[in-house]
Design a protein around this motif. Structure first.
Motif, PDB file in Angstrom:
ATOM      1  N   LEU A  78      27.064  20.090  22.448  1.00 37.17           N
ATOM      2  CA  LEU A  78      25.660  20.329  22.267  1.00 37.17           C
ATOM      3  C   LEU A  78      25.329  19.553  21.286  1.00 37.17           C
ATOM      4  O   LEU A  78      23.990  18.903  21.272  1.00 37.17           O
ATOM      5  CB  LEU A  78      25.573  21.896  21.417  1.00 37.17           C
ATOM      6  CG  LEU A  78      24.454  22.851  21.731  1.00 37.17           C
ATOM      7  CD1 LEU A  78      24.167  22.902  23.438  1.00 37.17           C
ATOM      8  CD2 LEU A  78      24.498  24.130  21.344  1.00 37.17           C
ATOM      9  N   VAL A  79      26.060  19.209  20.434  1.00 33.63           N
ATOM     10  CA  VAL A  79      25.505  18.092  19.284  1.00 33.63           C
ATOM     11  C   VAL A  79      26.051  16.721  19.899  1.00 33.63           C
ATOM     12  O   VAL A  79      25.663  15.625  18.859  1.00 33.63           O
ATOM     13  CB  VAL A  79      26.058  18.166  17.837  1.00 33.63           C
ATOM     14  CG1 VAL A  79      25.639  19.614  17.326  1.00 33.63           C
ATOM     15  CG2 VAL A  79      27.618  18.086  17.690  1.00 33.63           C
ATOM     16  N   GLY A  80      26.419  16.511  20.892  1.00 38.90           N
ATOM     17  CA  GLY A  80      26.734  15.103  21.372  1.00 38.90           C
ATOM     18  C   GLY A  80      27.890  14.548  20.976  1.00 38.90           C
ATOM     19  O   GLY A  80      27.844  13.099  20.904  1.00 38.90           O
ATOM     20  N   LEU A  81      28.801  15.136  20.511  1.00 36.99           N
ATOM     21  CA  LEU A  81      30.353  14.507  19.887  1.00 36.99           C
ATOM     22  C   LEU A  81      31.418  14.693  20.650  1.00 36.99           C
ATOM     23  O   LEU A  81      32.455  14.836  20.174  1.00 36.99           O
ATOM     24  CB  LEU A  81      30.020  14.849  18.507  1.00 36.99           C
ATOM     25  CG  LEU A  81      29.076  14.390  17.438  1.00 36.99           C
ATOM     26  CD1 LEU A  81      29.196  15.173  16.257  1.00 36.99           C
ATOM     27  CD2 LEU A  81      29.270  12.924  17.274  1.00 36.99           C
ATOM     28  N   GLU A  82      31.348  15.064  21.914  1.00 39.73           N
ATOM     29  CA  GLU A  82      32.591  15.555  22.635  1.00 39.73           C
ATOM     30  C   GLU A  82      33.684  14.456  22.682  1.00 39.73           C
ATOM     31  O   GLU A  82      34.877  14.524  22.639  1.00 39.73           O
ATOM     32  CB  GLU A  82      32.191  15.647  24.044  1.00 39.73           C
ATOM     33  CG  GLU A  82      31.155  16.374  24.619  1.00 39.73           C
ATOM     34  CD  GLU A  82      29.962  15.635  24.698  1.00 39.73           C
ATOM     35  OE1 GLU A  82      29.467  14.975  24.053  1.00 39.73           O
ATOM     36  OE2 GLU A  82      29.239  15.726  25.852  1.00 39.73           O
ATOM     37  N   ALA A  83      33.006  13.099  22.571  1.00 39.29           N
ATOM     38  CA  ALA A  83      34.158  12.032  22.473  1.00 39.29           C
ATOM     39  C   ALA A  83      34.600  11.643  21.239  1.00 39.29           C
ATOM     40  O   ALA A  83      35.691  11.046  20.929  1.00 39.29           O
ATOM     41  CB  ALA A  83      33.004  10.780  22.939  1.00 39.29           C
ATOM     42  N   TRP A  84      34.147  12.452  20.258  1.00 39.32           N
ATOM     43  CA  TRP A  84      34.632  12.175  18.804  1.00 39.32           C
ATOM     44  C   TRP A  84      35.619  13.203  18.268  1.00 39.32           C
ATOM     45  O   TRP A  84      35.803  13.160  17.072  1.00 39.32           O
ATOM     46  CB  TRP A  84      33.528  11.934  17.862  1.00 39.32           C
ATOM     47  CG  TRP A  84      32.610  10.746  18.311  1.00 39.32           C
ATOM     48  CD1 TRP A  84      31.454  10.839  19.254  1.00 39.32           C
ATOM     49  CD2 TRP A  84      32.803   9.288  17.717  1.00 39.32           C
ATOM     50  NE1 TRP A  84      31.045   9.574  19.517  1.00 39.32           N
ATOM     51  CE2 TRP A  84      31.666   8.731  18.745  1.00 39.32           C
ATOM     52  CE3 TRP A  84      33.395   8.732  17.140  1.00 39.32           C
ATOM     53  CZ2 TRP A  84      31.629   7.299  18.532  1.00 39.32           C
ATOM     54  CZ3 TRP A  84      33.388   7.147  16.994  1.00 39.32           C
ATOM     55  CH2 TRP A  84      32.389   6.684  17.804  1.00 39.32           C
ATOM     56  N   GLU A  85      35.883  14.079  19.166  1.00 35.60           N
ATOM     57  CA  GLU A  85      36.884  15.279  18.767  1.00 35.60           C
ATOM     58  C   GLU A  85      37.882  14.938  17.714  1.00 35.60           C
ATOM     59  O   GLU A  85      38.219  15.439  16.744  1.00 35.60           O
ATOM     60  CB  GLU A  85      37.546  15.850  19.925  1.00 35.60           C
ATOM     61  CG  GLU A  85      36.852  16.885  20.549  1.00 35.60           C
ATOM     62  CD  GLU A  85      37.775  17.637  21.520  1.00 35.60           C
ATOM     63  OE1 GLU A  85      37.581  18.592  22.161  1.00 35.60           O
ATOM     64  OE2 GLU A  85      38.885  16.921  21.651  1.00 35.60           O
ATOM     65  N   LYS A  86      38.613  13.970  18.189  1.00 42.22           N
ATOM     66  CA  LYS A  86      39.858  13.551  17.370  1.00 42.22           C
ATOM     67  C   LYS A  86      39.529  12.512  16.037  1.00 42.22           C
ATOM     68  O   LYS A  86      40.496  12.174  15.325  1.00 42.22           O
ATOM     69  CB  LYS A  86      41.016  12.648  18.209  1.00 42.22           C
ATOM     70  CG  LYS A  86      41.321  13.890  19.192  1.00 42.22           C
ATOM     71  CD  LYS A  86      42.068  15.033  18.649  1.00 42.22           C
ATOM     72  CE  LYS A  86      42.504  15.983  19.856  1.00 42.22           C
ATOM     73  NZ  LYS A  86      42.243  17.424  19.145  1.00 42.22           N
ATOM     74  N   SER A  87      38.212  12.234  15.886  1.00 47.44           N
ATOM     75  CA  SER A  87      38.035  11.032  14.645  1.00 47.44           C
ATOM     76  C   SER A  87      37.913  12.099  13.407  1.00 47.44           C
ATOM     77  O   SER A  87      37.525  13.008  13.535  1.00 47.44           O
ATOM     78  CB  SER A  87      36.620  10.704  15.055  1.00 47.44           C
ATOM     79  OG  SER A  87      36.422  10.134  16.202  1.00 47.44           O
ATOM     80  N   LEU A  88      38.242  11.089  12.396  1.00 46.53           N
ATOM     81  CA  LEU A  88      38.126  11.760  11.127  1.00 46.53           C
ATOM     82  C   LEU A  88      36.724  11.555  10.553  1.00 46.53           C
ATOM     83  O   LEU A  88      35.981  10.462  10.919  1.00 46.53           O
ATOM     84  CB  LEU A  88      39.146  10.828  10.221  1.00 46.53           C
ATOM     85  CG  LEU A  88      40.597  11.401  10.298  1.00 46.53           C
ATOM     86  CD1 LEU A  88      41.228  10.494   9.438  1.00 46.53           C
ATOM     87  CD2 LEU A  88      40.688  12.993   9.841  1.00 46.53           C
ATOM     88  N   PRO A  89      35.916  12.353   9.673  1.00 41.75           N
ATOM     89  CA  PRO A  89      34.708  12.102   9.152  1.00 41.75           C
ATOM     90  C   PRO A  89      34.456  10.907   8.762  1.00 41.75           C
ATOM     91  O   PRO A  89      33.310  10.255   8.907  1.00 41.75           O
ATOM     92  CB  PRO A  89      34.670  13.238   8.038  1.00 41.75           C
ATOM     93  CG  PRO A  89      35.522  14.007   8.602  1.00 41.75           C
ATOM     94  CD  PRO A  89      36.891  13.515   9.194  1.00 41.75           C
ATOM     95  N   SER A  90      35.554  10.261   8.181  1.00 41.91           N
ATOM     96  CA  SER A  90      35.271   8.799   7.551  1.00 41.91           C
ATOM     97  C   SER A  90      34.956   7.834   8.780  1.00 41.91           C
ATOM     98  O   SER A  90      34.414   6.784   8.291  1.00 41.91           O
ATOM     99  CB  SER A  90      36.636   8.209   6.582  1.00 41.91           C
ATOM    100  OG  SER A  90      37.602   8.308   7.431  1.00 41.91           O
ATOM    101  N   ALA A  91      35.476   8.018  10.011  1.00 41.10           N
ATOM    102  CA  ALA A  91      35.186   7.085  11.105  1.00 41.10           C
ATOM    103  C   ALA A  91      33.744   7.287  11.561  1.00 41.10           C
ATOM    104  O   ALA A  91      33.364   6.440  12.537  1.00 41.10           O
ATOM    105  CB  ALA A  91      36.117   7.206  11.846  1.00 41.10           C
ATOM    106  N   LEU A  92      33.001   8.323  10.993  1.00 39.39           N
ATOM    107  CA  LEU A  92      31.789   8.615  11.655  1.00 39.39           C
ATOM    108  C   LEU A  92      30.389   8.145  10.623  1.00 39.39           C
ATOM    109  O   LEU A  92      30.704   7.922   9.512  1.00 39.39           O
ATOM    110  CB  LEU A  92      31.392   9.982  11.783  1.00 39.39           C
ATOM    111  CG  LEU A  92      32.436  10.783  12.360  1.00 39.39           C
ATOM    112  CD1 LEU A  92      32.260  12.139  12.610  1.00 39.39           C
ATOM    113  CD2 LEU A  92      32.731  10.059  13.939  1.00 39.39           C
TER     114      LEU A  92
END
Ligand SMILES: Nc1ncnc2c1ncn2[C@@H]1O[C@H](COP(=O)(O)OP(=O)(O)OP(=O)(O)O)[C@@H](O)[C@H]1O
Ligand SMILES: Nc1ncnc2c1ncn2[C@@H]1O[C@H](COP(=O)(O)OP(=O)(O)OP(=O)(O)O)[C@@H](O)[C@H]1O
Ligand SMILES: [Mg+2]
Ligand SMILES: [Mg+2]
Lengths: 299, 245, 258, 258, 245
Positions: free
Chosen positions: B118-132
């Motif tokens: 829904l928020v369009g972040l399916e691809a970033w599941e495994k990322s740490l917040p610092s990488a966003l």
């Protein structure tokens, strides 16, 4: 005015340097003697070679060790003899030297006490490096270590053996001296080769002060014990009790030379040194000889 | 008063300093309410009271007819700075509340995946917040809040740290999500345009005065930022803001 | 109000409790005198040591000892601070210098300080030189690392602002980089001072006739636990006083208060 | 490209230069063997010490010594880390605890570590206990202070977020405060490990028959400068290896990588 | 090209990554020019080139007819974060540039006092930057720049960190100061409203593309933020911004 830097231990048997200023003042006006206290002979020798000291007390064992490595040191006088004792826990299981097998023994490397300890163990057929655990502990901590049961025995100089007896936890197992060949020789005064070469006159005056101090203390036992107890803050009674096992000396006669050589031979046999030094090079008797004939002349 | 979330006479002081003198507010179910006001007037304090983070001095709060105290998953907050756990990845951050709430593994994985989509972040599941980026982190914070299916969503200047373009996107996203989930939203902002763009009703808070003015926005959504209907309202708000400062 | 009073009382609870327990243990004879003398005894020893007459063994020695120790610390500290600061700031601003020094300095740093003692004895002899170099060695690292980190952290914008306002490259060092680094450097300087006192005792372990470290060794040799404790207390107090003085001096330097 | 190569070569320039100067000084006889043995000699001694047969004085002793030293460090380090971490985190979160402890801990901290040695000898005897407690004492402070600072710095919003998501107060500790504190705690743990190695040598100064510190002290008393230098090199290497291992272990803990 | 400050074919790359492919720009004397563009498109890089902080790959810059290189007091910059020296107080910060430039003591005290009065900070002379609010610090930074009487004032998103009300005040202040001192201003911003409110002309920069569009604003000052003339222009800009992102 001259300043002499002299190293020694703060014990009754090595007290002479503390009195140089008093007994050499007449011959050396304005003299100041800086006495540096140490806890082991190796540091004393390091300090001497590095130039911090002009003369230092040392054990004969360490003097031989240094000379056998070719370090430029000269023995110019003796300091004292006897004073070693082997102490075990009062109610402990050790009753003969043979019982020491498998035990922990405290020692200070490079002292006569170490040589005596190794000799004693070897005589009993105990390998000092395998059958017992030798623990390097400063001599003033040995009593505490024995009382706490951290070690089973220690071999050190007075007054610590007497002290452990008087405080009620120690028992003297032996006064482990050699027979006549080596005798009770223990410590001496060391100088740097180049210092003697550059200041032969000062060296002579220093040895003379040593002689004067030694003779004054030997002549007056009360003075000696009072001075020691005052200077080091040690109990007078304790010093008195340990005084039997202490001898202050300064001279180096022919008998001494023979004993020193015998000591060196034993050290080689025990594997402490690789080769014996040239004793005539190690010992510089010119000063004691001069002072001895001096004394004879006066007599 | 009527409403889904009702505050009555909320008071809060710090020592001698009265921040909220007794605030009344009622939010309709499924509405977006904006709270504007000068810096330091007590907007964050009000939100923290509502979230149960700090205790009330006096007053009462009712959520869906029941009194509420202390923090709870029924009311969740999105902070001005994202407040994600930096040592958890996106998926773990969003999942945490469900995990603490003992939702079964299968179900919570499912719901997290849904919400991230829904928020369009399916691809970033495994990322740490610092990488966003900032905007992505805000979206994760929104997802973390919404996945708990709260009754009340409290937003404390959630877009203030974003640049204009990301900000506009996030505003659009919020409006969409609100439409889809029907959550009741209380939005603190210092930007009058943002309030006009998103809210059904707007409250203006004065320093030490509580709510001093209220506007109702009847424009249908999606709204346009440069809608001229807003100009008059904005001017009024600005004037009021200056007045109570 | 009550909170304020409480916050003033609380820090003293534990020390007072320990003191009371110590006193009780000795007064009731739970521990023997030669293991732990009573606090009264220690206080008396401190008094003798500071104000006693020169007749008794330690009487009145304090001032001479403290002066000797402080002089050694002052010299060693200076020798630590000056190169530490210069090299640190330089390597913080130049990656060439930092790379050149990094492995050497990290290598030396991972050698435990005390194992330099025997080497220092052999190379430098006993006393002043050895003590001072041990202190200098120990104090160097905190100063170097803090200065390097601080100098490396100057925001590019501040540098740009300095250049824009007309600073030449050398002037940037004194005008921007050094003041920026001051707070971190001050922290490093304080750590270094603490280190200096720790290594003072080490340097006075052997062959030194005066100084507070020598006092502790003397006490140890003679089994005087009261003197030992006095020495520990006094050296801690001296260290704390010096630290407080340093903080005062540093707080007056430009660039520290922001 | 050239820059990359340069950056790999530069750090080795200074050490190699020093090694060459050392070698030259000894080879040309500028310094006598008993002051500074040649690097070749030291390398040979290290080899004997590590791989020599048990006949010679120090032959093959390394593995036993290293094991003994590491065991002491491990015990002391554990004794430092566990209370340091617990008390630190606790006092970081509770101003009562922090006030209660502050003056005591700062007081103890300002006593130079080495002056505890004689006291430890009297109270704990020579050997294992003394070594371990000195290491524990030295390692405690960095862990305590870093944990306290880190725990005190948890943003209120993270705490609020934790409570909002349903953490109970005790769970907040393991769920939010500890993970937040991890990076700073890790830095403290590394400093503490360095301290542990420094105090290992101190603890092995007296009364232990084996260990790398004991080797250094034996060498000091027997005037073997080559053994001394070997000991210094080996303890530095061992310390660096342990540090690298610690970093590896820590980097796998949850909360460290962000 | 004509103008007071003229850039021709400014090129800048970091490694393989071309940031500015060759930018031309001319600023009229005494005008305010805004530069907008998406995050990372190269606005700050352009400003740093203009200020002389980083070297050009190619191109030339003329200020008042003379080529310029390296930083100098003729072109000063106000950074997004204030970049005041935290160890100097307000007065010292503003004075520093004059001091380095060896302006006589009397004169420079005079000019600093004047400038601080202009930005409304006479009472804060002795305060350290840490004691000031964000808006006050920005004003000090402006004063520090203007006291040097630069020919060209470069502003890098100077108001981005401020809240809405302070921001509006600072925008007004900038317009006033520009009017009084007649300085030529280049303003980087990511806020299209701000650009419309302040600038005489607006350039839009695309990532890796240089200037892709230019607007001229003929509305007389003081302007009103909700002026309806801007709505069309803003919509265009937003569309363009999205397009080149
Ligand atoms: N923990 C606290 N202790 C004392 N005073 C506080 C505390 N928290 C907030 N305040 C005070 O309460 C007032 C309101 O603060 P609050 O954070 O609610 O303002 P705000 O409206 O959110 O402002 P902003 O727009 O700047 O976020 C301020 O004057 C602040 O100083
Ligand atoms: N020192 C540098 N080294 C390498 N690349 C850089 C450097 N500085 C900037 N860049 C790159 O140049 C591009 C433009 O950066 P710049 O800071 O000019 O963007 P901007 O338009 O100011 O963005 P923002 O609005 O976010 O401030 C970015 O892609 C950035 O990654
Ligand atoms: Mg707020
Ligand atoms: Mg930028």
């Amino acid at each position: 005015a001259e300043v002499w830097h002299v190293g020694t231990w703060k014990t009754a048997q090595t007290i002479q340097p503390f009195l140089y200023e008093k007994y050499a003042a007449s011959a050396n006006p304005g003299l100041k003697v800086d006495v540096h206290p140490f806890t082991n002979p190796a540091d004393q020798k390091s300090a001497l070679l590095a130039g911090s000291l002009d003369m230092t007390g040392t054990t004969l064992a360490l003097a031989i060790q240094a000379a056998s490595r070719g370090e430029p040191v000269k023995l110019v006088a003796t300091l004292g003899s006897k004073c070693s004792a082997l102490v075990v826990a009062k109610d402990g299981p050790i009753h003969t030297a043979a019982d020491l097998k498998g035990k922990r023994i405290a020692y200070v490397p490079g002292t006569m006490h170490e040589i005596l300890l190794r000799e004693l163990l070897q005589r009993e057929g105990i390998d000092p490096d395998r059958d017992v655990t030798l623990m390097r502990i400063d001599f003033f901590d040995m009593g505490t270590a024995l009382a706490k049961g951290n070690v089973d025995a220690f071999l050190s100089g007075e007054p610590f053996p007497t002290q452990s007896v008087m405080q009620g936890f120690g028992r003297i197992l032996a006064y482990p001296y050699y027979g006549d060949s080596i005798g009770t020789i223990n410590s001496g005064m060391l100088m740097r080769e180049d210092f003697i070469k550059e200041h032969p006159d000062q060296a002579l005056r220093m040895v003379a002060a040593h002689k004067a101090a030694t003779e004054a203390l030997v002549a007056d036992k009360k003075l000696w014990l009072d001075t020691a107890s005052g200077l080091f803050g040690v109990d007078r009674g304790l010093l008195e009790a340990s005084a039997r096992n202490i001898e202050l000396t300064w001279d180096m006669d022919d008998a001494f030379m023979l004993r020193l050589a015998a000591l060196g031979a034993r050290m080689k046999a025990l594997g402490i040194i690789k080769q014996e030094p040239d004793y005539n090079k190690l010992v510089d008797r010119t000063f004691v000889n001069a002072l001895r004939t001096d004394a004879a002349k006066h007599d | 008063m009527k409403g889904y979330f009702i505050c009555q006479g909320l008071q809060k002081s710090y020592g001698q300093h009265v921040v909220l003198p007794g605030v009344d507010m009622a939010l309709a179910q499924g509405s977006i309410t904006a709270l504007i006001g000068a810096s330091g007037c007590g907007k964050s304090t009000f939100l923290q009271l509502a979230a149960g983070f700090i205790p009330l001095d006096a007053g009462s709060m009712l959520l869906d007819g029941r009194p509420c105290n202390g923090p709870g998953p029924g009311r969740v907050m999105v902070f001005q700075e994202d407040a994600l756990f930096p040592w958890l990845n996106v998926q773990e951050n969003v999942e945490l509340g469900l995990k603490i709430g003992c939702v079964a593994l299968e179900l919570r994985k499912e719901r997290v995946r849904e919400m991230l989509a829904l928020v369009g972040l399916e691809a970033w599941e495994k990322s740490l917040p610092s990488a966003l980026s900032g905007g992505m982190r805000q979206r994760v914070a929104l997802a973390r809040a919404l996945v708990l299916r709260p009754k009340l969503l409290l937003l404390d200047e959630p877009f203030a740290a974003l640049d204009a373009i990301t900000r506009a996107r996030m505003q659009r996203l919020l409006a969409e999500l609100q439409l889809q989930t029907g959550v009741t939203v209380l939005l603190v902002t210092h930007d009058v345009s943002e309030a006009c763009l998103l809210a059904d009703s707007i409250h203006l808070m004065g320093t030490g005065l509580g709510i001093v003015a209220t506007w109702t926005v009847d424009v249908p959504r999606p709204r346009h930022p440069d809608n001229t209907d807003f100009a008059q309202m904005k001017a009024e708000m600005r004037a009021q803001l200056e007045a109570v400062m | 109000m009550t909170d304020g009073r409480e916050s003033r009382i609380l820090p003293w609870c534990l020390p007072l409790f320990i003191l009371a327990a110590w006193w009780a243990a000795t007064a009731l004879g739970l521990v023997s005198e030669w293991l732990l003398p009573s606090p009264v005894e220690v206080a008396r020893t401190i008094f003798t040591y500071m104000a006693g007459d020169h007749g008794s063994a330690y009487g009145g020695r304090f001032w001479g000892d403290a002066a000797a120790s402080l002089w050694r610390v002052a010299c060693g500290y200076t020798l630590a601070v000056v190169p530490g600061l210069l090299l640190g700031l330089w390597s913080g601003r130049s990656s060439t210098v930092s790379r050149l020094l990094s492995s050497s300095i990290n290598g030396v740093k991972s050698v435990p300080g005390i194992s330099w003692l025997p080497l220092a004895l052999i190379w430098l002899g006993v006393g002043f030189m050895t003590t001072v170099s041990l202190i200098a060695l120990a104090g160097f690292f905190p100063v170097y690392f803090s200065a390097a980190a601080a100098a490396a952290s100057v925001p590019q914008n501040l540098i740009n602002a300095g250049r824009m306002l007309g600073y030449s490259r050398p002037k940037l060092f004194t005008g921007v980089i050094l003041p920026w680094a001051m707070p971190q450097v001050c922290a490093g300087l304080r750590v270094a001072l603490g280190m200096s006192f720790a290594y003072l005792v080490l340097g006075e372990l052997t062959g030194v006739p005066d100084g507070l470290g020598a006092l502790i060794m003397d006490a140890r040799m003679n089994g005087r636990v009261d003197v030992l404790l006095s020495g520990i207390v006094l050296i801690a107090v001296l260290g704390a006083v010096c630290d407080a003085l340093l903080v005062r001096v540093l707080s007056r330097l430009p660039g520290v208060v922001r």
